[in-house]
Design a protein around this motif. Structure first.
Motif, PDB file in Angstrom:
ATOM      1  N   THR A  24       5.405 -50.733  27.540  1.00 48.18           N
ATOM      2  CA  THR A  24       5.027 -50.907  29.173  1.00 48.18           C
ATOM      3  C   THR A  24       6.200 -49.864  30.007  1.00 48.18           C
ATOM      4  OG1 THR A  24       4.373 -53.302  28.727  1.00 48.18           O
ATOM      5  CG2 THR A  24       4.919 -52.760  31.063  1.00 48.18           C
ATOM      6  N   ALA A 102      -4.923 -46.292  37.867  1.00 48.69           N
ATOM      7  CA  ALA A 102      -5.667 -47.486  37.379  1.00 48.69           C
ATOM      8  C   ALA A 102      -6.395 -47.606  36.282  1.00 48.69           C
ATOM      9  CB  ALA A 102      -6.310 -48.237  38.595  1.00 48.69           C
ATOM     10  N   ILE A 103      -7.271 -46.445  36.061  1.00 50.21           N
ATOM     11  CA  ILE A 103      -7.982 -46.035  34.945  1.00 50.21           C
ATOM     12  C   ILE A 103      -7.251 -45.506  33.716  1.00 50.21           C
ATOM     13  CG2 ILE A 103      -9.818 -44.438  34.110  1.00 50.21           C
ATOM     14  CD1 ILE A 103     -11.004 -44.525  36.867  1.00 50.21           C
ATOM     15  N   TYR A 104      -6.086 -44.901  34.019  1.00 53.23           N
ATOM     16  CA  TYR A 104      -4.876 -44.504  33.159  1.00 53.23           C
ATOM     17  C   TYR A 104      -4.509 -45.773  32.332  1.00 53.23           C
ATOM     18  CZ  TYR A 104      -0.582 -42.536  31.331  1.00 53.23           C
ATOM     19  OH  TYR A 104       0.384 -42.125  30.521  1.00 53.23           O
ATOM     20  N   TYR A 105      -4.045 -46.712  33.121  1.00 51.44           N
ATOM     21  CA  TYR A 105      -3.532 -48.099  32.619  1.00 51.44           C
ATOM     22  C   TYR A 105      -4.592 -48.725  31.821  1.00 51.44           C
ATOM     23  CZ  TYR A 105       1.134 -48.296  34.874  1.00 51.44           C
ATOM     24  OH  TYR A 105       2.464 -47.952  35.255  1.00 51.44           O
ATOM     25  N   ALA A 106      -5.814 -48.716  32.308  1.00 55.36           N
ATOM     26  CA  ALA A 106      -6.777 -49.325  31.570  1.00 55.36           C
ATOM     27  C   ALA A 106      -7.048 -48.873  30.432  1.00 55.36           C
ATOM     28  CB  ALA A 106      -8.230 -49.588  32.361  1.00 55.36           C
ATOM     29  N   THR A 107      -7.176 -47.487  30.119  1.00 54.96           N
ATOM     30  CA  THR A 107      -7.232 -46.791  29.039  1.00 54.96           C
ATOM     31  C   THR A 107      -6.191 -47.086  28.049  1.00 54.96           C
ATOM     32  OG1 THR A 107      -8.444 -44.827  30.189  1.00 54.96           O
ATOM     33  CG2 THR A 107      -7.672 -44.713  28.151  1.00 54.96           C
ATOM     34  N   PHE A 109      -4.292 -49.771  28.116  1.00 57.46           N
ATOM     35  CA  PHE A 109      -4.325 -51.299  27.412  1.00 57.46           C
ATOM     36  C   PHE A 109      -5.323 -51.315  26.448  1.00 57.46           C
ATOM     37  CE2 PHE A 109      -6.062 -55.592  28.346  1.00 57.46           C
ATOM     38  CZ  PHE A 109      -4.865 -56.333  28.127  1.00 57.46           C
ATOM     39  N   VAL A 110      -6.724 -50.837  26.648  1.00 63.56           N
ATOM     40  CA  VAL A 110      -7.753 -50.943  25.541  1.00 63.56           C
ATOM     41  C   VAL A 110      -7.349 -50.203  24.395  1.00 63.56           C
ATOM     42  CG1 VAL A 110     -10.166 -50.229  25.225  1.00 63.56           C
ATOM     43  CG2 VAL A 110      -9.577 -51.020  27.477  1.00 63.56           C
ATOM     44  N   THR A 130      -0.171 -46.325  21.007  1.00 66.67           N
ATOM     45  CA  THR A 130      -0.566 -46.393  22.223  1.00 66.67           C
ATOM     46  C   THR A 130       0.340 -45.454  23.129  1.00 66.67           C
ATOM     47  OG1 THR A 130      -1.425 -48.574  22.316  1.00 66.67           O
ATOM     48  CG2 THR A 130      -0.901 -47.867  24.470  1.00 66.67           C
ATOM     49  N   LEU A 151     -12.227 -43.751  28.864  1.00 68.61           N
ATOM     50  CA  LEU A 151     -12.075 -45.220  28.966  1.00 68.61           C
ATOM     51  C   LEU A 151     -13.147 -45.847  28.318  1.00 68.61           C
ATOM     52  CD1 LEU A 151     -10.696 -47.660  29.823  1.00 68.61           C
ATOM     53  CD2 LEU A 151     -11.720 -47.549  32.030  1.00 68.61           C
ATOM     54  N   LEU A 155     -13.473 -47.945  24.619  1.00 65.76           N
ATOM     55  CA  LEU A 155     -13.688 -49.418  25.083  1.00 65.76           C
ATOM     56  C   LEU A 155     -15.216 -49.865  23.914  1.00 65.76           C
ATOM     57  CD1 LEU A 155     -13.693 -52.100  26.625  1.00 65.76           C
ATOM     58  CD2 LEU A 155     -15.355 -51.191  28.305  1.00 65.76           C
TER      59      LEU A 155
END
Length: 199
Positions: A24, A102-107, A109-110, A130, A151, A155
């Motif tokens: 993180t 936000a999409i960078y973080y979501a990517t 996380f996935v 990661t 992303l 996913l």
């Protein structure tokens, strides 16, 4: 029970959960690098213009933006263009920057969830994979359709791995939705949906 696997290893007496905190922190440190890079390029402005045109006139069948009169035109990134235009119209460039981060973080996380699933819950390995992945991806965060496509592909891999481990058919119900999103966000890469699915 100690199985001798790396999952059970505690480095220097610290539990593996500490790796998630390190992950993180590194991700948070990488975000300012995105702000220093130009996320906008000529393609971004073209997409904004296409989104504006679609919202005002609907889908064109000929290219309305070039000097070539009557040039047949298929907008393969129409949904991306509309999303970009709506966000840009609401808050300007700031909205698009927020969306990209936000999409960078979501990517990230996935990627972490997928690594955890593949490695059988190995947090140190998943965290390392990661961090390396998102550091590499930070070089390619640009306001283009690939932002969504990366992303969605990760996913898809996560869903397939979840199905392999659980054998619950209901999990596969998400795949048509991912396929539909890919077709409308960046149809040129839709074939990769099947290339990832085959193995």
């Amino acid at each position: 029970m100690n199985t001798g696997l790396i999952n059970d290893v505690k480095l220097e007496g610290r539990p593996a959960d500490k790796y998630y905190k390190v992950f993180t922190l590194i991700i948070l440190l990488l975000v300012p690098l995105l702000a220093l890079r130009p996320l906008f390029d000529n393609d971004t402005y073209t997409l904004l213009n296409i989104g504006k045109y679609i919202m005002a006139h609907g889908f064109p069948s000929t290219d309305p933006f070039t000097i070539h009169e009557g040039l047949s035109y298929i907008i393969e990134q129409w949904l991306t263009a509309v999303i970009f235009y709506i966000l840009y119209g609401s808050m300007g460039k700031a909205a698009l920057y927020i969306m990209a981060i936000a999409i960078y973080y979501a990517t990230g996380f996935v990627i972490y969830l997928t690594s955890m699933k593949i490695s059988g819950g190995n947090k140190p390995v998943s965290t390392a994979v990661t961090v390396i992945s998102v550091a590499f991806l930070s070089l390619f965060i640009v306001l283009r359709p690939q932002l969504f496509s990366v992303l969605l592909f990760i996913l898809e891999i996560y869903i397939l791995e979840a199905y392999i481990q659980s054998r619950k058919n209901i999990i596969l119900a998400c795949l048509p939705l991912i396929s539909l999103l890919l077709i409308n966000l960046q149809s040129a890469l839709w074939i990769f949906f099947f290339l990832l699915y085959i193995p």
